[in-house]
Design a protein around this motif. Structure first.
Motif, PDB file in Angstrom:
ATOM      1  N   VAL A  18       3.907  -3.590  -1.755  1.00 24.23           N
ATOM      2  CA  VAL A  18       3.473  -2.425  -2.549  1.00 24.23           C
ATOM      3  C   VAL A  18       2.777  -1.408  -1.635  1.00 24.23           C
ATOM      4  O   VAL A  18       3.020  -0.206  -1.724  1.00 24.23           O
ATOM      5  N   HIS A  19       1.916  -1.917  -0.735  1.00 27.08           N
ATOM      6  CA  HIS A  19       1.264  -1.008   0.218  1.00 27.08           C
ATOM      7  C   HIS A  19       2.307  -0.293   1.075  1.00 27.08           C
ATOM      8  O   HIS A  19       2.186   0.905   1.347  1.00 27.08           O
ATOM      9  N   ALA A  20       3.330  -1.028   1.495  1.00 27.10           N
ATOM     10  CA  ALA A  20       4.363  -0.452   2.368  1.00 27.10           C
ATOM     11  C   ALA A  20       5.132   0.665   1.664  1.00 27.10           C
ATOM     12  O   ALA A  20       5.616   1.593   2.320  1.00 27.10           O
ATOM     13  N   GLU A  21       5.223   0.587   0.348  1.00 30.71           N
ATOM     14  CA  GLU A  21       5.953   1.622  -0.410  1.00 30.71           C
ATOM     15  C   GLU A  21       5.350   3.010  -0.202  1.00 30.71           C
ATOM     16  O   GLU A  21       6.006   4.016  -0.460  1.00 30.71           O
ATOM     17  N   ARG A  22       4.095   3.051   0.227  1.00 24.88           N
ATOM     18  CA  ARG A  22       3.450   4.344   0.454  1.00 24.88           C
ATOM     19  C   ARG A  22       4.222   5.180   1.465  1.00 24.88           C
ATOM     20  O   ARG A  22       4.163   6.412   1.424  1.00 24.88           O
ATOM     21  N   THR A  23       4.945   4.538   2.381  1.00 25.74           N
ATOM     22  CA  THR A  23       5.721   5.308   3.361  1.00 25.74           C
ATOM     23  C   THR A  23       6.762   6.169   2.647  1.00 25.74           C
ATOM     24  O   THR A  23       7.098   7.246   3.112  1.00 25.74           O
ATOM     25  N   ALA A  24       7.269   5.682   1.508  1.00 30.75           N
ATOM     26  CA  ALA A  24       8.300   6.427   0.780  1.00 30.75           C
ATOM     27  C   ALA A  24       7.693   7.339  -0.287  1.00 30.75           C
ATOM     28  O   ALA A  24       8.105   8.484  -0.444  1.00 30.75           O
ATOM     29  N   THR A  25       6.680   6.833  -1.021  1.00 34.54           N
ATOM     30  CA  THR A  25       6.176   7.557  -2.189  1.00 34.54           C
ATOM     31  C   THR A  25       4.942   8.393  -1.888  1.00 34.54           C
ATOM     32  O   THR A  25       4.585   9.280  -2.661  1.00 34.54           O
ATOM     33  N   GLY A  26       4.253   8.091  -0.786  1.00 32.50           N
ATOM     34  CA  GLY A  26       3.036   8.816  -0.458  1.00 32.50           C
ATOM     35  C   GLY A  26       1.831   8.396  -1.286  1.00 32.50           C
ATOM     36  O   GLY A  26       0.745   8.947  -1.134  1.00 32.50           O
ATOM     37  N   ARG A  27       1.995   7.456  -2.177  1.00 26.60           N
ATOM     38  CA  ARG A  27       0.857   6.987  -2.964  1.00 26.60           C
ATOM     39  C   ARG A  27       0.905   5.456  -3.068  1.00 26.60           C
ATOM     40  O   ARG A  27       1.908   4.828  -2.758  1.00 26.60           O
ATOM     41  N   THR A  28      -0.237   4.877  -3.498  1.00 28.10           N
ATOM     42  CA  THR A  28      -0.312   3.418  -3.643  1.00 28.10           C
ATOM     43  C   THR A  28      -0.401   3.075  -5.125  1.00 28.10           C
ATOM     44  O   THR A  28      -1.249   3.619  -5.840  1.00 28.10           O
ATOM     45  N   ASP A  29       0.469   2.187  -5.559  1.00 31.11           N
ATOM     46  CA  ASP A  29       0.486   1.776  -6.962  1.00 31.11           C
ATOM     47  C   ASP A  29      -0.561   0.676  -7.166  1.00 31.11           C
ATOM     48  O   ASP A  29      -0.252  -0.518  -7.139  1.00 31.11           O
ATOM     49  N   TRP A  30      -1.832   1.094  -7.376  1.00 31.60           N
ATOM     50  CA  TRP A  30      -2.927   0.112  -7.463  1.00 31.60           C
ATOM     51  C   TRP A  30      -2.799  -0.770  -8.698  1.00 31.60           C
ATOM     52  O   TRP A  30      -3.249  -1.927  -8.683  1.00 31.60           O
ATOM     53  N   GLN A  31      -2.211  -0.242  -9.779  1.00 31.66           N
ATOM     54  CA  GLN A  31      -2.047  -1.082 -10.980  1.00 31.66           C
ATOM     55  C   GLN A  31      -1.148  -2.280 -10.658  1.00 31.66           C
ATOM     56  O   GLN A  31      -1.426  -3.405 -11.085  1.00 31.66           O
ATOM     57  N   ALA A  32      -0.068  -2.021  -9.900  1.00 29.48           N
ATOM     58  CA  ALA A  32       0.833  -3.119  -9.514  1.00 29.48           C
ATOM     59  C   ALA A  32       0.080  -4.130  -8.655  1.00 29.48           C
ATOM     60  O   ALA A  32       0.248  -5.348  -8.811  1.00 29.48           O
ATOM     61  N   ILE A  33      -0.766  -3.612  -7.759  1.00 27.33           N
ATOM     62  CA  ILE A  33      -1.512  -4.522  -6.879  1.00 27.33           C
ATOM     63  C   ILE A  33      -2.514  -5.355  -7.688  1.00 27.33           C
ATOM     64  O   ILE A  33      -2.656  -6.561  -7.458  1.00 27.33           O
ATOM     65  N   VAL A  34      -3.169  -4.719  -8.650  1.00 34.94           N
ATOM     66  CA  VAL A  34      -4.102  -5.470  -9.508  1.00 34.94           C
ATOM     67  C   VAL A  34      -3.354  -6.578 -10.253  1.00 34.94           C
ATOM     68  O   VAL A  34      -3.828  -7.721 -10.333  1.00 34.94           O
ATOM     69  N   GLY A  55      -9.945   4.835  19.319  1.00 38.60           N
ATOM     70  CA  GLY A  55     -10.282   3.432  19.087  1.00 38.60           C
ATOM     71  C   GLY A  55     -11.105   3.206  17.837  1.00 38.60           C
ATOM     72  O   GLY A  55     -11.542   2.081  17.570  1.00 38.60           O
ATOM     73  N   ALA A  56     -11.321   4.257  17.032  1.00 36.64           N
ATOM     74  CA  ALA A  56     -12.126   4.110  15.814  1.00 36.64           C
ATOM     75  C   ALA A  56     -11.306   3.431  14.713  1.00 36.64           C
ATOM     76  O   ALA A  56     -10.082   3.603  14.631  1.00 36.64           O
ATOM     77  N   PHE A  57     -11.995   2.673  13.873  1.00 33.82           N
ATOM     78  CA  PHE A  57     -11.370   1.968  12.759  1.00 33.82           C
ATOM     79  C   PHE A  57     -10.817   2.967  11.740  1.00 33.82           C
ATOM     80  O   PHE A  57     -11.479   3.961  11.412  1.00 33.82           O
ATOM     81  N   VAL A  58      -9.614   2.719  11.263  1.00 38.99           N
ATOM     82  CA  VAL A  58      -9.023   3.555  10.222  1.00 38.99           C
ATOM     83  C   VAL A  58      -8.743   2.670   9.001  1.00 38.99           C
ATOM     84  O   VAL A  58      -7.925   1.748   9.080  1.00 38.99           O
ATOM     85  N   PRO A  59      -9.432   2.896   7.873  1.00 37.94           N
ATOM     86  CA  PRO A  59      -9.174   2.062   6.703  1.00 37.94           C
ATOM     87  C   PRO A  59      -7.752   2.276   6.180  1.00 37.94           C
ATOM     88  O   PRO A  59      -7.143   3.324   6.423  1.00 37.94           O
ATOM     89  N   LEU A  60      -7.246   1.282   5.494  1.00 40.88           N
ATOM     90  CA  LEU A  60      -5.851   1.295   5.035  1.00 40.88           C
ATOM     91  C   LEU A  60      -5.498   2.599   4.333  1.00 40.88           C
ATOM     92  O   LEU A  60      -4.457   3.208   4.594  1.00 40.88           O
ATOM     93  N   ALA A  61      -6.384   3.063   3.447  1.00 41.32           N
ATOM     94  CA  ALA A  61      -6.083   4.258   2.652  1.00 41.32           C
ATOM     95  C   ALA A  61      -5.902   5.495   3.521  1.00 41.32           C
ATOM     96  O   ALA A  61      -5.240   6.445   3.118  1.00 41.32           O
ATOM     97  N   ARG A  62      -6.512   5.499   4.717  1.00 48.14           N
ATOM     98  CA  ARG A  62      -6.443   6.672   5.593  1.00 48.14           C
ATOM     99  C   ARG A  62      -5.385   6.529   6.675  1.00 48.14           C
ATOM    100  O   ARG A  62      -5.214   7.418   7.506  1.00 48.14           O
ATOM    101  N   GLN A  63      -4.703   5.384   6.724  1.00 48.59           N
ATOM    102  CA  GLN A  63      -3.764   5.174   7.825  1.00 48.59           C
ATOM    103  C   GLN A  63      -2.560   6.105   7.707  1.00 48.59           C
ATOM    104  O   GLN A  63      -2.082   6.386   6.609  1.00 48.59           O
ATOM    105  N   ASP A  64      -2.106   6.568   8.879  1.00 53.19           N
ATOM    106  CA  ASP A  64      -0.937   7.430   8.954  1.00 53.19           C
ATOM    107  C   ASP A  64       0.305   6.539   8.853  1.00 53.19           C
ATOM    108  O   ASP A  64       0.603   5.772   9.774  1.00 53.19           O
ATOM    109  N   THR A  65       1.028   6.644   7.745  1.00 50.23           N
ATOM    110  CA  THR A  65       2.168   5.734   7.529  1.00 50.23           C
ATOM    111  C   THR A  65       3.280   5.961   8.552  1.00 50.23           C
ATOM    112  O   THR A  65       4.117   5.085   8.746  1.00 50.23           O
ATOM    113  N   ALA A  66       3.256   7.120   9.208  1.00 51.74           N
ATOM    114  CA  ALA A  66       4.262   7.357  10.254  1.00 51.74           C
ATOM    115  C   ALA A  66       4.067   6.399  11.424  1.00 51.74           C
ATOM    116  O   ALA A  66       4.993   6.171  12.204  1.00 51.74           O
ATOM    117  N   ARG A  67       2.848   5.839  11.524  1.00 46.10           N
ATOM    118  CA  ARG A  67       2.578   4.912  12.626  1.00 46.10           C
ATOM    119  C   ARG A  67       2.858   3.462  12.239  1.00 46.10           C
ATOM    120  O   ARG A  67       2.627   2.561  13.025  1.00 46.10           O
TER     121      ARG A  67
END
Lengths: 134, 366
Positions: free
Chosen positions: B260-276, B214-226
């Protein structure tokens, strides 16, 4: 407008204060909350209260004073004798209070929702009664 | 003492069909959509209703849908009505929720919510707000009000998704349901699709927002499989459809950020420049405190914590919990540890979610 926010806690919550492993996290959450209120400049006055078993309930009936241990339920008193047993663990009692100066009820409710007790027991918001007309 | 007119409105459902058509429609909508078990059942009923609506829409080339719920949504989101009561009104009129449940959703005492709803309904009648759909030229700004109210309801549901008491659970789903309704009724509205895509992306991540304890998991640490793949795929399809209209808007941009965040499921990384870059556009369209703080958060993650902190300093939103959390993150990245700890503590003090509070306090200790 002034509101009193009352933090209600159960016997289990009161016990957390002196639990060596859990007290730091428990009291840390409270300290962070109270600091945030202080920095927002809305606190008129406020305090935590010692647990209910340190309290004493006073009643005067027909000129006879009776005292009751605060840890006992305030059941019917007959001839000064307490009729009910100790509190159930789930019974909530006031564990602290603050008087806040905020613009409206919604703001007071917002602050009440941030109190740790709102998540594990309950927090009550009561408007402070305006001064009685002279 | 409530005014007689307000009292009359309240008693209409009990007294049968009144003379005024908008009241009849409110009652009819409640009868159709209200008074039934919610949650699991609502999805089935909604699916059937939406299939019917799609058929009706196709057999009505003029676009004049006979469905009254859309009119109801537009009435509820009329600019003359207090924005704060618009989403509660929709939930009552279109979904048939009672005032007590709506009050719990919005953290308002039941009696106060009841009064506000009665006042808003009296206003609809006394001000003579029409029940017709807005003219095509007036549609975009009015639709914006409908979408904003749904988004507000979703935001409340999102914040309270893990509340221990179940009273808040379901508001997010109800907001998604309302958005589906608007998309079905107004298939050309790109922003409505943007809103639905945005909410589906957020819903998709719900299972990953807490760990097994039940502990909070920040977005960067979330398991994309879930993360829920079908929901993300539906969101992506909606966003592609919306983009075809070539009318970008705030909600489509917010959905694109989620994408863009969802793309992490495929690429394993977050494109922060695109988000900015997307937040830059969003801030031009809608420079709200929420958007600016999120933009500052993206800047920090993209490797620019100094401009991030400068942006936050300029905002000075000291009552806004995310402002403190974001400030704490930027200060951490800048190596200003003591200030970061104080900011994490302040963010914790402003949190209503115990799991988030615990996580922030742990960051302050780390």
């Amino acid at each position: 407008m002034q509101y009193m926010i009352l933090f209600n806690e159960t016997a289990r919550d009161f016990a957390l204060r002196s639990d060596p492993t859990r007290a730091p996290a428990h009291m840390g959450a409270w300290a962070a909350y109270i600091d945030a209120m202080a920095k927002a400049g809305i606190i008129v006055h406020g305090n935590g209260l010692m647990p209910p078993e340190t309290g004493t309930i006073v009643r005067v009936r027909n000129g006879v004073r009776s005292l009751q241990d605060g840890a006992l339920q305030d059941g019917a008193l007959q001839d000064g004798a307490v009729q009910d047993g100790p509190y159930a663990d789930s019974k909530e009692q006031v564990g602290g209070y603050f008087i806040l100066e905020v613009p409206d009820l919604d703001t007071a409710l917002e602050w009440a929702a941030r109190s740790p007790s709102a998540s594990y027991a309950s927090t009550e918001v009561r408007p402070v009664m305006p001064p009685m007309p002279q | 003492m409530p005014r007689a007119s307000a009292w009359r409105w309240k008693t209409w459902p009990a007294r049968g069909i009144p003379a005024r058509p908008e009241a009849w429609l409110l009652t009819a909508a409640r009868r159709v959509l209200g008074h039934r078990a919610r949650h699991a059942q609502v999805r089935n009923v909604a699916a059937t209703a939406l299939a019917q609506l799609a058929e009706e829409a196709q057999s009505n080339p003029a676009g004049a849908t006979p469905d009254h719920r859309l009119n109801l949504l537009f009435v509820c989101a009329h600019p003359a009505i207090d924005p704060a009561i618009q989403a509660p009104l929709m939930l009552q009129a279109v979904l048939g929720l009672d005032a007590a449940r709506i009050a719990a959703c919005f953290l308002v005492p039941p009696a106060a919510m009841g009064q506000r709803l009665v006042r808003a309904k009296a206003k609809i009648r006394d001000a003579g707000i029409g029940f017709a759909l807005p003219a095509p030229a007036d549609l975009p700004p009015r639709l914006d009000g409908v979408l904003r109210a749904i988004y507000a309801a979703y935001g409340t549901g999102w914040d309270e998704a893990f509340a221990a008491e179940s009273r808040h659970v379901g508001l997010a789903e109800e907001a998604v349901w309302l958005a589906r309704l608007v998309v079905a009724l107004l298939p050309d509205a790109a922003e409505a699709k943007g809103l639905l895509a945005l909410m589906l992306h957020c819903e998709a991540r719900r299972p990953a927002r807490r760990d097994g304890s039940g502990a909070f998991v920040p977005l960067a640490r979330q398991d994309t499989a879930r993360w829920d793949r079908p929901m993300m795929e539906e969101a992506e399809a909606l966003l592609r459809e919306a983009a075809r209209a070539a009318t970008p808007g705030r909600l489509q941009l917010e959905a694109a950020i989620q994408s863009v965040h969802a793309e992490r499921t495929a690429t394993g990384r977050t494109d922060w420049q695109a988000i900015v870059a997307l937040y830059g556009l969003l801030a031009q369209l809608s420079p709200t405190v929420g958007v600016q703080v999120a933009r500052a958060a993206a800047l920090a993650e993209a490797g620019d914590p100094a401009p991030s902190l400068a942006l936050l300093d300029a905002l000075a939103a000291t009552d806004y919990q995310p402002w403190w959390a974001c400030r704490a993150r930027a200060l951490t990245l800048l190596g200003r540890r003591a200030e970061a700890q104080a900011a994490f503590r302040h963010a914790a003090g402003l949190s209503t979610d115990p799991a988030v509070r615990t996580w922030l306090l742990a960051q302050a200790e780390a």
